[in-house]
Enzyme design. Structure first.
Site, PDB file in Angstrom:
ATOM      1  NE  ARG A  55       7.793  -5.607  -3.213  1.00  0.00           N
ATOM      2  CZ  ARG A  55       7.741  -5.943  -4.495  1.00  0.00           C
ATOM      3  NH1 ARG A  55       6.682  -6.591  -4.962  1.00  0.00           N
ATOM      4  NH2 ARG A  55       8.728  -5.638  -5.303  1.00  0.00           N
ATOM      5  CG  ASP A 155      -1.185  -4.943 -13.843  1.00  0.00           C
ATOM      6  OD1 ASP A 155      -0.205  -4.913 -14.599  1.00  0.00           O
ATOM      7  OD2 ASP A 155      -1.116  -5.336 -12.656  1.00  0.00           O
TER       8      ASP A 155
END
Length: 285
Positions: A55, A155
């Site tokens: 990632r 979030d």
């Protein structure tokens, strides 16, 4: 994005790391673990080496760095937009509509006790929107027409939050929704948008999408919540962080409010804050 960089000071690769695009060492991983814990409270375990490398390699390509050593050093010395990209890269967003169906059945029973409202609910891990839209669908199906209902959907990942606010999904990603719900709550795309569906205005209107970092003290809420969905989030925190977050959730809830958590989460050590009321459902004391 660009920055002035010194000559790379890459350490020799650890065993088993040869052949990768970038040098990746145990020291790099330790630095990443410390930074993501500091910024987001996420506790990465040793088995996440490959995930973190994959990632964050994208962030090296995007920013033009050729080593984790230099990228992390630059990150540590700046307080800019890249921190959000770093957090986005390392958060996991696994979600679906009406995931853990029993929660929505309990939630509907709660709403039925006051069908005219008002209700204030928080979804603390909105991800790409499936959970908050499932909450609103339940409310619209259960409450009286024009009942007062509002949902705060938050979030830490800015990209998934933007996706959630758009409310656009591929048809094959709407598993778990009945044909009746698809017809009532979604608009089907035509021509170039064929295969896409968008949440109708009545589904999006009650939701306020906002960015909230659960481990920070700057939560923007002013009124207490009747219910909080904080599902499959605490599993990424260590025990002290879980306790601190639970204490803060307790402070923003009404007495008797319900806390919905993930199937792998258990907070029996926090009986002074919440009492278990059912399968992964707690009542605020």
């Amino acid at each position: 994005m660009s920055a002035v960089r010194d000559t790379p000071l890459a350490a020799p690769p650890e065993p088993g790391m040869q052949g990768r695009e970038f040098v990746w060492t145990d020291r790099d991983f330790a630095r990443v673990r410390a930074l993501i814990y500091q910024r987001a409270g996420i506790n990465l375990h040793e088995g996440k080496h490959a995930m973190v490398y994959s990632r964050l390699s994208r962030r090296l390509r995007e920013t033009g760095y050729d080593s984790f050593h230099d990228y992390l050093g630059w990150l540590e010395s700046h307080d800019g937009a890249e921190w959000q990209e770093f957090i986005n890269a390392l958060t996991t967003n696994l979600t679906s509509f009406f995931r853990e169906q029993h929660h929505f059945e309990v939630f509907a029973q709660l709403l039925a006790t006051r069908p005219a409202g008002p209700w204030s609910v928080w979804c603390s891990a909105a991800s790409t929107g499936e959970e908050p839209y499932s909450i609103v669908m339940t409310a619209l199906e259960t409450l009286q027409p024009h009942a007062q209902f509002k949902l705060s959907a938050s979030d830490i990942d800015s990209k998934v939050l933007a996706h959630a606010a758009q409310g656009i999904y591929r048809l094959d990603g709407l598993k778990g929704l009945t044909p009746a719900r698809l017809q009532r709550f979604f608009l089907r795309g035509k021509q170039s948008n064929a295969g896409l569906l968008r949440a109708k205005p009545e589904l999006r209107k009650p939701i306020d999408f906002l960015s909230v970092n659960l481990i920070r003290d700057d939560w923007p809420f002013r009124e207490p919540f009747d219910a909080v969905f904080c599902r499959n989030v605490m599993i990424y925190f260590d025990a002290p962080t879980q306790r601190r977050v639970l204490e803060r959730i307790h402070r923003v809830m009404k007495p008797g409010g319900l806390l919905f958590v993930g199937h792998a989460e258990n907070f029996s050590e926090s009986r002074d804050l919440f009492t278990l009321k059912g399968k992964t459902v707690y009542e605020r004391r």
